[in-house]
Design a protein around this motif. Sequence first.
Motif, short mmCIF file in Angstrom:
data_model
loop_
_atom_site.label_atom_id
_atom_site.label_comp_id
_atom_site.label_asym_id
_atom_site.label_seq_id
_atom_site.Cartn_x
_atom_site.Cartn_y
_atom_site.Cartn_z
N VAL A 64 3.24 5.84 -11.07
CA VAL A 64 3.35 5.23 -9.75
C VAL A 64 2.66 3.87 -9.64
CG1 VAL A 64 2.73 5.52 -7.34
CG2 VAL A 64 3.59 7.42 -8.60
N THR A 65 1.42 3.77 -10.11
CA THR A 65 0.72 2.49 -9.92
C THR A 65 1.30 1.41 -10.82
OG1 THR A 65 -0.98 3.15 -11.51
CG2 THR A 65 -1.45 3.56 -9.20
N ALA B 255 4.51 0.23 -9.33
CA ALA B 255 4.27 -0.73 -8.25
C ALA B 255 4.05 -2.12 -8.84
CB ALA B 255 3.08 -0.30 -7.42
N GLN B 256 3.30 -2.21 -9.94
CA GLN B 256 3.06 -3.51 -10.56
C GLN B 256 4.36 -4.13 -11.07
OE1 GLN B 256 0.19 -2.67 -13.64
NE2 GLN B 256 -1.52 -2.55 -12.23
N GLY C 58 13.33 5.22 -3.07
CA GLY C 58 12.12 4.51 -2.67
C GLY C 58 12.08 3.12 -3.28
N GLN D 61 12.41 -0.65 -1.25
CA GLN D 61 11.39 -1.69 -1.31
C GLN D 61 11.86 -2.96 -2.02
OE1 GLN D 61 8.35 -1.58 0.16
NE2 GLN D 61 8.92 0.39 1.04
N MET E 291 -5.35 3.99 -3.62
CA MET E 291 -4.49 3.13 -4.43
C MET E 291 -3.18 3.85 -4.75
SD MET E 291 -5.08 1.78 -8.30
CE MET E 291 -6.12 0.38 -8.16
N LEU E 292 -3.32 5.11 -5.13
CA LEU E 292 -2.15 5.90 -5.51
C LEU E 292 -1.18 6.02 -4.34
CD1 LEU E 292 -1.36 7.50 -8.07
CD2 LEU E 292 -2.37 9.51 -7.02
N ALA F 22 0.85 2.96 -3.43
CA ALA F 22 1.83 2.50 -4.41
C ALA F 22 3.14 3.26 -4.34
CB ALA F 22 1.25 2.61 -5.81
N VAL F 23 3.23 4.24 -3.43
CA VAL F 23 4.47 5.03 -3.36
C VAL F 23 5.52 4.24 -2.60
CG1 VAL F 23 5.51 7.15 -2.54
CG2 VAL F 23 3.18 7.17 -3.40
N PRO F 24 6.66 3.97 -3.25
CA PRO F 24 7.69 3.20 -2.54
C PRO F 24 8.41 4.06 -1.51
CG PRO F 24 8.42 3.69 -4.78
CD PRO F 24 7.06 4.29 -4.62
N ASN F 25 8.60 3.52 -0.33
CA ASN F 25 9.27 4.25 0.74
C ASN F 25 10.71 3.75 0.85
OD1 ASN F 25 10.13 5.03 3.47
ND2 ASN F 25 8.01 5.70 3.67
N PRO G 16 5.92 -1.05 4.44
CA PRO G 16 5.52 -1.84 3.27
C PRO G 16 4.78 -0.99 2.24
CG PRO G 16 4.05 -2.28 5.09
CD PRO G 16 5.09 -1.33 5.61
N MET G 17 4.80 -1.44 1.01
CA MET G 17 4.00 -0.79 -0.04
C MET G 17 3.16 -1.85 -0.73
SD MET G 17 6.63 -0.26 -3.23
CE MET G 17 5.40 -0.05 -4.50
N ASN G 18 2.18 -1.37 -1.48
CA ASN G 18 1.27 -2.26 -2.16
C ASN G 18 1.78 -2.49 -3.58
OD1 ASN G 18 -0.87 -3.56 -3.29
ND2 ASN G 18 -2.27 -1.82 -3.22
N MET G 19 2.23 -3.72 -3.86
CA MET G 19 2.70 -4.01 -5.21
C MET G 19 1.64 -4.74 -6.01
SD MET G 19 6.69 -4.99 -4.82
CE MET G 19 7.78 -4.11 -3.71
N ILE H 176 -1.49 -4.10 -7.60
CA ILE H 176 -2.45 -3.10 -8.02
C ILE H 176 -3.15 -3.60 -9.26
CG2 ILE H 176 -2.46 -0.86 -9.17
CD1 ILE H 176 -0.80 0.12 -6.84
N ARG H 177 -4.48 -3.38 -9.29
CA ARG H 177 -5.26 -3.92 -10.39
C ARG H 177 -5.32 -2.93 -11.55
NH1 ARG H 177 -10.88 -6.26 -9.29
NH2 ARG H 177 -11.40 -4.24 -8.45
N GLY H 178 -5.31 -3.45 -12.75
CA GLY H 178 -5.67 -2.68 -13.93
C GLY H 178 -4.71 -1.60 -14.32
#
Lengths: 363, 331
Positions: free
Chosen positions: A221-222, A225-226, A250, A254, B263-264, B267-270, B276-279, B281-283
Amino acid sequence: MKNENDNLYPHSEGSSSRPPPSSRVPPQDHVLDVRDLKVEFKTEEGILRAVDGVSFAMRRGRIMALVGESGCGKSVTSYSILRLIQQPGRIAGGQILFRSKDGSSVDIAALDEKSEQLFHLRGGKLSMIFQEPMTALSPVHTVGNQVCEAILLHQKMTKQEARAKAIAMLGKVGIPAPERRIDQYPFELSGGMRQRVVIAMALVCNPEVLIADEPTTALDVTIQAQVMGLIKDLQQELGTSTLLITHDLGVVGQLADDIAVMYLGRIVEQGPVREIMKNPRHPYTLGLLKSLPSLAMNKARLPSIDGTVPSLNAIPPGCPFHPRCPYAKEGLCNVGAPPPVESINDRHAVACLRWREVEGAAK
Amino acid sequence: MIAAPEPLLKVRGLCKHFPVMSKGIRRRQIGVVKACDEINFDLMPGETLGLVGESGCGKTTTGRTILRALAPTAGEVLFKLPNGNSVDLATLSEAQLRPLRPHMQMVFQDPYASLNPRMTVRDIVAEPLVIHKMAKGSELDDRVSDMLKRVGLKPEHRTRYPHAFSGGQRQRVGIARALIMRPKLVVCDEAVSALDVSVQAQVINLLQDLQQELGLTYIFIAHDLSVVKHICDRIAVMYAGRIVELAQTQALFDKPVHHYTKMLLSAVPNPDPDVPMNMEIRGEVADPGNLPPGCAFSPRCAACTDACRKIVPQLEEKSPARFAACYHPDL
């Protein structure tokens, strides 16, 4: 077909009570026009038509998603665009018109398999990101070797220039310390980094069309997202038109600007992402959206679609979806030819005889 | 006065460490991968506990170690038997475990790999009963037919082989095989991950119906947060071999306390383009073979301080029924 360049959904012409959609977008804006594409596979059980009359147009600089469950023909469609369909499969009909920025236009479906022109298009102006980052990369060549190969094949450059360009590209897709990573082998990289390498390979020749086949399905998942953020950034920065193949609604919601939903080798609904996600008109699209366990929903029974996807050698008569469709009507949906694609407005089209009843059901 | 219900399963300090060997003829141990480390939780009868996390976080190892498919390195797994006695599964021998196996079963991820292609559906579903000598002859056939009906297959499917079934139907066969023993505890390891959306919904509904009918307790291992949210009562989020947060499902999704959970979830796309989602993400996920000292999440954490880099935070109750392993929980 008269005036075909102006029609976004050529297949719908004459089959609808409404007039064909007038185009607000000049055809120069369509980077890719797929028209009535048919792909067949010769098998022991007879000829299977994996893609049966698919038509869609991709607008320049936008992300278009091709959505559907396994076996619906979304990957076969995307492979045909790059002419990667191999025996026993073949393109049995239709056109794949590619319009380059310089104004030239070519029907990819009609090109000779071994022609120089196809060779230059594939990997140059059209390129692809594959699903499995481990199998898409060669395990015995360094990352740099593989990225440089694409550059040296399609551009006039010395090895040093190509290497410099590869390093720049690896940096652009977010690989830290690219000058060190370029000499590493794929097994030394994590899954997310490998997918970035695959993306770098696809983008290094600055393609006009990028086909991304399940680019995030194998990722966490993370990391997903990246990579999604990366695809979106690159689209905005480089203006690449992207065809996104995925089953994950999903990711579609997005990333995509437009959607085409496929079922059993046909497009059943297509249109802008907001319109389809919020007000789907085809019962299959509606069923898919409803059967998603959503983060917003509370624990209750999931509305599922009855039955399973039939096999391609036993496609039901009439609308292929009718045996699973709650809106199906005896004598209407289960007889004759599959329903034609009908335009709801100039961007949204659906292949369902009863779409008016489905309207608003998602709310 | 009615006594409070006792947990079906108590997991205490469960660890599973895998040795890392050097190459060559003299294979010496050069390191250790802490695939699951100091896992603690209780599981009530009839409850569904979700184990979520990204690949390599140890959720599958935890599930398998609880069922003794893997031998634990340390810790206790206290399982309450139907007669009321508790046993520590972690210390039993294979022979002692064998009579207990019917009480705990597993549903596997890949419906293509987990069914023997050379056995008929009848043989696959009947095999547990045959192994444990619990039924034979017509009783065996009746129980197989009954179980197939329960999971939505037809008794006439018994003579077919797995290749004749779709992915969803195969997963139903896998569920029938697990449930024919009338287990108390079922570990579902990514049981719906390989299925298409429409079929996935059918199998999720089936699992929930069977839980009601048969009084099952599930440990539901998955990486898809929306599926977990749908089916689980409580959720344990794992990162690098440890549980970092454990809470009621609704509470966890409403307000995650641990920074990794946040964070997890972000990051889940809706599917709705307006959510909105968080694209950014660090590391990357920590490598369980090469963990940083202190909190494994500290290199990616915005709230990280010096304390986080020194000592591993323990899973503690930060507010009622809400556990987190973090020095700076976002309460």
